[in-house]
Design an enzyme around this catalytic site. Structure first.
Site, PDB file in Angstrom:
ATOM      1  CD  GLU A  50     120.108  -0.428 119.099  1.00 21.32           C
ATOM      2  OE1 GLU A  50     121.287  -0.794 119.125  1.00 21.32           O
ATOM      3  OE2 GLU A  50     119.186  -1.150 118.664  1.00 21.32           O
ATOM      4  CD  GLN A  78     122.538  -6.516 121.238  1.00 18.78           C
ATOM      5  OE1 GLN A  78     122.791  -7.460 120.511  1.00 18.78           O
ATOM      6  NE2 GLN A  78     122.794  -5.269 120.883  1.00 18.78           N
ATOM      7  NE  ARG A 111     125.230  -8.171 126.714  1.00 20.09           N
ATOM      8  CZ  ARG A 111     125.628  -7.044 126.133  1.00 20.09           C
ATOM      9  NH1 ARG A 111     125.212  -6.744 124.935  1.00 20.09           N
ATOM     10  NH2 ARG A 111     126.459  -6.226 126.762  1.00 20.09           N
ATOM     11  CD  GLU A 112     123.260  -7.782 130.420  1.00 17.95           C
ATOM     12  OE1 GLU A 112     124.165  -7.034 130.797  1.00 17.95           O
ATOM     13  OE2 GLU A 112     122.156  -7.392 130.040  1.00 17.95           O
ATOM     14  NE  ARG A 147     105.916 -21.462 128.173  1.00 17.95           N
ATOM     15  CZ  ARG A 147     106.329 -20.442 128.923  1.00 17.95           C
ATOM     16  NH1 ARG A 147     105.520 -19.436 129.161  1.00 17.95           N
ATOM     17  NH2 ARG A 147     107.556 -20.416 129.393  1.00 17.95           N
TER      18      ARG A 147
END
Length: 518
Positions: free
Chosen positions: A264, A384, A404-405, A451
């Protein structure tokens, strides 16, 4: 009808004819089909191995000479394999000389063919993907071969079916074991290793993982643990990049090599933010070069340690999973990197074609987890969150379902940590740990999945001007001190001022002077 495979054209006369003969096939047993193979890809892999040491080390772990279909390529790879086994350099000259010494140079097409193998290579970044295609073709050929042999013997009434089954299974297992490494450990060996490591940590008083540099976070996690994939997720403008940069910088300041793949921000932006964190000068002004000469000198002096610490930065845009794996292996092997941060996951790409974005992100998250386990280091991947956070009522605190996604991110991660600033959503106070505190400068790290440990919410301080993450107590102490210095106009030497004359620190009951670093 006799069928031959297409081969690279060689200016060698009868040598070219000899090369083609190695590829002739008896198709009567295959129903007219060629066995699965990709000789062009074989040639590319050989070129990559002779040009790139890292590509060679990857190929050696995935391929054996029998994986190559074309006889000439098989001989060349066997030569490369032998050179690597005795730690000899591998390049065009060493391979040619070794083939010549063994009397096999003319058999593979001469020095010209070896040179052509290297000329066709543009990049070795996808070597792992290439090797896996060759392995799959090899296993398919072995399956065809064993099936043909078994079918012929099955027509013989004198053959014992159980012997036939055992023979076929043994041959297939043998082929599989050649290209898939089974590395197992006894529970006793692992027990001794864990005890030895635990004793070393106990005696030294150190954390078992890579230190985060933050008091409450280190106490909660005992550092970032080996082989863990940590997902650091947030909506835009929450401060996750500032957190990531702090997690890379703090271990490096303690002498631990770290690396950051920034898809980014550019190298200049990352270094500008780092300079701001260390110098106290606004990050935006540093990045935009809006500085006075004396400020440049201040930054140079405050950030002198950046010349000696070890942080590797890669700002390649749209970095592929395969490229990241190759670069990470090199960083860990050659540079002894102990922590890798990826900013951020959704900007990565995969080399395979087809499939939707959710499947691609799933492939990336699985690949990062596999890489963390392979390299035995923690990998922090930023992610994100989807827009559902913004449309939800209440305090808009993120949840695992907001990732996300891909739902596989949650599944693959050893830890999911959210970055949350209630001040961003207009809240003036926030309850954390049973205490209601003001939200100004408050950044919460929410451990939503762990975990190997407990879940919880940790308070941190966030300085937006410097994009800097701090221990909460340190941030509040500095904030209170700054407010005191601004509002109180009395001289520190005035008897009526509420100062400790030795420390020049405001006497407030909220802090213990020994615990507040300045």
């Amino acid at each position: 009808m006799e069928t031959t495979l297409n081969r690279p054209r060689l200016c060698l006369g009868n040598k070219n004819r000899q090369m083609k003969q190695t590829a002739k096939l008896d198709l009567s047993q295959l129903g007219g089909f060629l066995p699965p193979s990709n000789t062009e890809l074989e040639s590319t892999i050989l070129g990559e191995c002779m040009l790139d040491k890292e590509a060679l080390s990857i190929a050696i772990t995935l391929l054996v000479p029998d994986c190559f279909y074309m006889d000439a390529n098989k001989i060349i790879y066997q030569t490369i394999y032998n050179l690597y086994a005795v730690s000899s350099p591998v390049d065009i000259l060493t391979v040619v000389n070794s083939l010549k010494a063994n009397g096999e140079l003319e058999k593979v097409g001469g020095a010209y063919y070896i040179t052509q193998l290297c000329n066709r290579v543009a990049s070795a970044s996808n070597i792992e993907y290439h090797c896996r295609i060759i392995v799959q073709d090899y296993l398919k050929r072995k399956l065809i071969q064993v099936s043909q042999e078994s079918s012929r013997e099955a027509y013989d009434n004198t053959t014992d079916v159980f012997d036939l089954y055992e023979t076929a299974t043994t041959k297939l297992d043998s082929a599989l074991s050649g290209v898939i490494k089974y590395e197992v450990s006894t529970i006793g060996a692992v027990h001794k290793k864990v005890i030895a490591e635990s004793m070393e940590v106990a005696k030294g008083g150190a954390k078992s993982g890579v230190p985060t540099g933050f008091t409450n976070l280190d106490k909660f996690l005992s550092g970032w643990q080996k082989s863990d994939l940590i997902i650091l997720a947030a909506r835009p403008s929450m401060g996750k990049s500032a957190c990531a940069l702090a997690f890379v910088l703090n271990p490096a300041l303690d002498g631990i090599p770290t690396a950051m793949f920034s898809l980014e921000m550019s190298n200049d932006q990352l270094v500008g933010r780092t300079q701001s964190m260390m110098s106290g000068i606004n990050s935006s002004r540093i990045i935009k070069k809006q500085l006075e000469p004396y400020e440049v000198t201040e930054i140079e002096n405050a950030c002198s340690r950046l010349n000696t610490i070890t942080i590797y930065i890669d700002d390649t845009p749209s970095l592929s999973l395969m490229a990241l794996k190759a670069k990470s292996r090199k960083l860990v092997k050659e540079k002894k990197v102990k922590l890798i941060v990826v900013d951020y996951l959704q900007l990565m790409t995969v080399d395979t074609q087809g499939g939707n974005r959710e499947q691609e992100v799933s492939t990336i998250s699985k690949g990062l987890k596999g890489l963390a386990k392979e390299l035995d280091i923690p990998i922090i991947a930023l992610s994100q969150l989807n827009r559902a956070v913004e449309t939800r009522g209440g305090d808009k605190k993120p949840m695992l379902s907001d990732l996300r996604e891909s739902g596989s991110i949650e599944q693959d991660a050893d830890m999911v940590m959210f970055v949350y600033r209630p001040e961003y959503y207009g809240a003036e106070t926030y309850e954390i740990g049973g205490e209601v505190i003001p939200t100004e400068g408050l950044l919460c790290l929410i451990v939503a999945k762990h975990r190997a440990g407990s879940l919880g919410e940790l308070r941190m301080g966030f300085n937006g001007n410097l994009t800097k993450l701090e221990n909460y107590d340190t941030y509040m102490a500095q904030k209170n001190r700054s407010s005191f210095d601004t509002n109180n106009k009395l001289s520190p030497l005035t008897p009526n001022a509420n100062f400790d004359n030795d420390e020049l620190i405001p006497k407030t009951p909220a802090f213990d002077g020994d615990d507040v670093p300045f």
